[in-house]
Write a protein that holds these residues in place. Sequence first.
Motif, PDB file in Angstrom:
ATOM      1  N   SER A  74       0.841  -1.190   0.000  1.00 55.49           N
ATOM      2  CA  SER A  74       0.000   0.000   0.000  1.00 55.49           C
ATOM      3  C   SER A  74       0.878   1.243   0.000  1.00 55.49           C
ATOM      4  CB  SER A  74      -0.896   0.013   1.243  1.00 55.49           C
ATOM      5  OG  SER A  74      -1.636   1.210   1.302  1.00 55.49           O
ATOM      6  N   HIS A  75       0.444   2.262  -0.722  1.00 55.06           N
ATOM      7  CA  HIS A  75       1.131   3.556  -0.685  1.00 55.06           C
ATOM      8  C   HIS A  75       0.647   4.390   0.502  1.00 55.06           C
ATOM      9  CE1 HIS A  75       3.375   3.101  -4.362  1.00 55.06           C
ATOM     10  NE2 HIS A  75       2.287   2.665  -4.952  1.00 55.06           N
ATOM     11  N   SER A  76      -0.440   3.939   1.159  1.00 56.78           N
ATOM     12  CA  SER A  76      -0.934   4.639   2.343  1.00 56.78           C
ATOM     13  C   SER A  76       0.039   4.432   3.493  1.00 56.78           C
ATOM     14  CB  SER A  76      -2.310   4.088   2.741  1.00 56.78           C
ATOM     15  OG  SER A  76      -3.248   4.293   1.720  1.00 56.78           O
ATOM     16  N   SER A  77       0.084   5.390   4.396  1.00 58.67           N
ATOM     17  CA  SER A  77       0.943   5.255   5.578  1.00 58.67           C
ATOM     18  C   SER A  77       0.394   4.151   6.477  1.00 58.67           C
ATOM     19  CB  SER A  77       0.987   6.579   6.351  1.00 58.67           C
ATOM     20  OG  SER A  77      -0.272   6.814   6.965  1.00 58.67           O
ATOM     21  N   THR A  78       1.228   3.678   7.382  1.00 58.63           N
ATOM     22  CA  THR A  78       0.762   2.646   8.301  1.00 58.63           C
ATOM     23  C   THR A  78      -0.406   3.154   9.156  1.00 58.63           C
ATOM     24  OG1 THR A  78       2.536   3.244   9.834  1.00 58.63           O
ATOM     25  CG2 THR A  78       2.928   1.360   8.403  1.00 58.63           C
ATOM     26  N   GLU A  79      -0.385   4.429   9.500  1.00 57.97           N
ATOM     27  CA  GLU A  79      -1.486   5.009  10.270  1.00 57.97           C
ATOM     28  C   GLU A  79      -2.772   5.019   9.451  1.00 57.97           C
ATOM     29  OE1 GLU A  79       1.513   6.610   9.769  1.00 57.97           O
ATOM     30  OE2 GLU A  79       2.383   6.151  11.715  1.00 57.97           O
ATOM     31  N   GLN A  80      -2.682   5.366   8.165  1.00 62.75           N
ATOM     32  CA  GLN A  80      -3.863   5.372   7.297  1.00 62.75           C
ATOM     33  C   GLN A  80      -4.404   3.959   7.093  1.00 62.75           C
ATOM     34  OE1 GLN A  80      -1.855   7.359   4.050  1.00 62.75           O
ATOM     35  NE2 GLN A  80      -3.073   9.217   4.329  1.00 62.75           N
ATOM     36  N   ILE A  81      -3.505   2.993   6.957  1.00 60.15           N
ATOM     37  CA  ILE A  81      -3.930   1.600   6.808  1.00 60.15           C
ATOM     38  C   ILE A  81      -4.716   1.172   8.041  1.00 60.15           C
ATOM     39  CG2 ILE A  81      -3.142  -0.797   6.664  1.00 60.15           C
ATOM     40  CD1 ILE A  81      -0.677   0.319   5.063  1.00 60.15           C
ATOM     41  N   LYS A  82      -4.178   1.459   9.221  1.00 58.01           N
ATOM     42  CA  LYS A  82      -4.848   1.070  10.464  1.00 58.01           C
ATOM     43  C   LYS A  82      -6.224   1.722  10.571  1.00 58.01           C
ATOM     44  CE  LYS A  82      -4.505   0.743  15.417  1.00 58.01           C
ATOM     45  NZ  LYS A  82      -3.662   0.755  16.585  1.00 58.01           N
ATOM     46  N   LEU A  83      -6.309   3.013  10.290  1.00 55.52           N
ATOM     47  CA  LEU A  83      -7.605   3.710  10.364  1.00 55.52           C
ATOM     48  C   LEU A  83      -8.617   3.104   9.396  1.00 55.52           C
ATOM     49  CD1 LEU A  83      -6.430   7.433  10.665  1.00 55.52           C
ATOM     50  CD2 LEU A  83      -7.545   6.027  12.432  1.00 55.52           C
ATOM     51  N   HIS A  84      -8.179   2.774   8.195  1.00 57.19           N
ATOM     52  CA  HIS A  84      -9.084   2.170   7.212  1.00 57.19           C
ATOM     53  C   HIS A  84      -9.560   0.795   7.686  1.00 57.19           C
ATOM     54  CE1 HIS A  84     -10.918   1.033   3.446  1.00 57.19           C
ATOM     55  NE2 HIS A  84     -10.210  -0.092   3.486  1.00 57.19           N
ATOM     56  N   LEU A  85      -8.645  -0.030   8.163  1.00 55.19           N
ATOM     57  CA  LEU A  85      -9.029  -1.365   8.628  1.00 55.19           C
ATOM     58  C   LEU A  85      -9.989  -1.275   9.808  1.00 55.19           C
ATOM     59  CD1 LEU A  85      -5.624  -3.255   8.330  1.00 55.19           C
ATOM     60  CD2 LEU A  85      -7.597  -3.366   6.776  1.00 55.19           C
ATOM     61  N   GLU A  86      -9.728  -0.357  10.728  1.00 55.05           N
ATOM     62  CA  GLU A  86     -10.644  -0.173  11.861  1.00 55.05           C
ATOM     63  C   GLU A  86     -12.011   0.296  11.385  1.00 55.05           C
ATOM     64  OE1 GLU A  86      -7.387   0.802  15.370  1.00 55.05           O
ATOM     65  OE2 GLU A  86      -8.409   2.475  14.377  1.00 55.05           O
ATOM     66  N   ALA A  87     -12.050   1.174  10.389  1.00 49.17           N
ATOM     67  CA  ALA A  87     -13.325   1.672   9.864  1.00 49.17           C
ATOM     68  C   ALA A  87     -14.141   0.560   9.207  1.00 49.17           C
ATOM     69  CB  ALA A  87     -13.084   2.804   8.864  1.00 49.17           C
ATOM     70  N   THR A  88     -13.464  -0.422   8.624  1.00 52.06           N
ATOM     71  CA  THR A  88     -14.173  -1.538   7.987  1.00 52.06           C
ATOM     72  C   THR A  88     -14.499  -2.641   8.981  1.00 52.06           C
ATOM     73  OG1 THR A  88     -12.134  -2.662   7.323  1.00 52.06           O
ATOM     74  CG2 THR A  88     -13.095  -1.103   5.746  1.00 52.06           C
ATOM     75  N   GLN A  89     -14.039  -2.479  10.213  1.00 51.12           N
ATOM     76  CA  GLN A  89     -14.291  -3.407  11.314  1.00 51.12           C
ATOM     77  C   GLN A  89     -13.749  -4.810  11.052  1.00 51.12           C
ATOM     78  OE1 GLN A  89     -18.517  -3.032  12.083  1.00 51.12           O
ATOM     79  NE2 GLN A  89     -18.188  -1.119  13.177  1.00 51.12           N
TER      80      GLN A  89
END
Length: 132
Positions: A74-89
Amino acid sequence: MITHIDHLVLTTRDLDACIDFYTQVLNMELIKFGDNRVAFSFGQHKINVHEYGCEIEPKAHLPVPGSLDICLISHSSTEQIKLHLEATQVEILEEPVTRTGACGPNTSYYLRDPDLNLIEISHYQSSHKTGG
């Protein structure tokens, strides 16, 4: 001789759950082609999908759901990846861990898709060779 991967094949027991995961959690594009074929597109790559028991010939020797272990970049930062995964539950199995990928050190999150395949989502912290 080999420059990169064009596609790989994933075997699923539940096509609808598979489509939901790869399009909603991993933001891949759903592609329908041929005679009711399904694939997911991302960058210059794709994942073809076979339904268990209805695989397309030729196929792997023993195609079974849950046998895939793949690392996606992913080109997203690790913080962005975590936020996205949490948002998708989606359940995160390991976060964030440092690994060594094809292009050097990276930071990864691990999760499972509906067929229990192991999905690693990785981010390289510095510039790296992307292949191709």
